[in-house]
Design an enzyme around this catalytic site. Structure first.
Site, mmCIF file in Angstrom:
data_model
loop_
_atom_site.group_PDB
_atom_site.id
_atom_site.type_symbol
_atom_site.label_atom_id
_atom_site.label_comp_id
_atom_site.label_asym_id
_atom_site.label_seq_id
_atom_site.Cartn_x
_atom_site.Cartn_y
_atom_site.Cartn_z
ATOM 1 N N GLU A 13 0.834 -1.203 0.000
ATOM 2 C CA GLU A 13 0.000 0.000 0.000
ATOM 3 C C GLU A 13 0.869 1.253 0.000
ATOM 4 O O GLU A 13 1.939 1.255 0.612
ATOM 5 C CB GLU A 13 -0.926 -0.011 1.225
ATOM 6 N N HIS A 41 -7.992 1.354 1.715
ATOM 7 C CA HIS A 41 -7.806 1.229 3.164
ATOM 8 C C HIS A 41 -8.540 2.350 3.902
ATOM 9 O O HIS A 41 -7.983 3.037 4.760
ATOM 10 C CB HIS A 41 -6.312 1.238 3.520
ATOM 11 N N GLY A 97 -11.752 1.602 5.255
ATOM 12 C CA GLY A 97 -12.844 0.984 5.984
ATOM 13 C C GLY A 97 -13.097 1.618 7.338
ATOM 14 O O GLY A 97 -14.231 1.728 7.792
#
Length: 310
Positions: free
Chosen positions: A257, A276, A278
């Site tokens: 990432e 990313h 969430g």
């Protein structure tokens, strides 16, 4: 007490942080020079996504606490923190609702091809739609959803899934007082139509979903990952998505990432991807700031810290 947060906060989140009365020094997570200057007299480092290395902690002679905003502490050098006497805490529960809701959203998007259909609409091809975007559109009701891990996030997700008519099963050897049927991992993979990951990344869970375990899944299963990217062997997942053995994947996390355009998973129509996020809601930030403020108070008073990992 000086609190430093390396994070490129959007305006709404910045306002929540600035109204916290903690006097947080908010800096860009990509500005290493600014971080080094701020860390020279920092007492507390707030951690979002960028790794907290031994070098960063070594540059902060006054550092007493690394406070993770979220749950997973795999990006923090815990061995160095332990040796240096730096406490590490996380925030269990503050982001559970947000992550559970995104996991549900990814399931629905995979079943109804929402992302691909939205692209078609934006590009003027919404009527008629391609047949492959219409055939096989599904519902959660009547499906078996397997939750790998049964902590705070899946415990919020399970009631919503049941309300939509799903059968919910889980695999978690450490689960206590589970309100769902617990299965061993092989049985869950064999029975579930949708598999959602909710475990931390450890040496034992790295590549938990590898080629062999993907092969053990039902043909046409859907995989959801809002936990950590390295839980899945991405090459094996790519092959399964291309062959149709896995019908779709909803991924908020990736092994590397930020995930860039070179990640072949992002070229597939049957992958719904988010970067990313969430955990990222105003509610998460407000709940997190409340616990952070309490831990800063406890640190100053010499009292035991909440949710201490190290």
């Amino acid at each position: 007490m000086k609190v430093v947060l390396p994070y490129d906060a959007p305006p709404g989140v910045r306002a929540i942080i600035e109204h916290s009365d903690l006097g947080i020094a908010l800096i860009s997570e990509t500005d290493a020079g600014h971080l080094a200057r701020e860390m020279s007299d920092a007492d507390v480092l707030l951690h979002v996504l960028a790794p907290v290395t031994a070098a960063i902690m070594q540059s902060a002679p006054k550092l007493k606490l690394v406070q993770k905003i979220g749950i997973g502490v795999d990006a923090i050098d815990l061995d160095f923190a332990r040796k240096a006497g730096i406490a590490v805490c996380n925030l269990p529960g503050t982001n559970s609702a947000a992550v559970a809701e995104l996991a549900l959203g990814l399931m629905l998007s995979c079943l109804r091809r929402i992302a691909a259909i939205s692209r078609e609409m934006h590009e003027g091809r919404g009527w008629p739609l391609r047949p492959d975007l219409l055939d096989g559109a599904g519902e959660i009701g009547g499906r078996c959803v397997g939750l790998i891990g049964y902590g705070a996030v899946p415990r919020k997700l399970a009631p919503a899934l049941r309300a939509l008519g799903a059968r919910v099963v889980a695999h978690d050897p450490a689960a206590k007082d589970a309100d769902v049927e617990l299965l061993d991992l092989h049985d869950l993979l064999r029975k579930a139509d949708i598999i959602s990951l909710h475990v931390p990344l450890t040496p034992q869970t790295s590549n938990l979903i590898d080629g062999a375990r993907i092969a053990a899944m039902k043909r046409g299963a859907i995989i959801i990952n809002t936990a950590r990217g390295a839980l899945i062997d991405e090459a094996a997942l790519l092959s399964a998505l291309e062959s149709g053995h896995v019908a779709a994947a909803g991924l908020d996390v990736f092994a590397r990432e930020p995930a860039g355009p070179d990640n072949p998973l992002l070229r597939l129509d049957n992958v719904v991807a988010t970067p990313h996020v969430g955990w990222l809601t105003d509610g998460t930030w407000r709940r997190s700031i409340g616990v952070i403020a309490e831990n800063c108070r406890r640190l100053a008073a010499g009292e035991p810290l909440l949710h201490r990992v190290v």
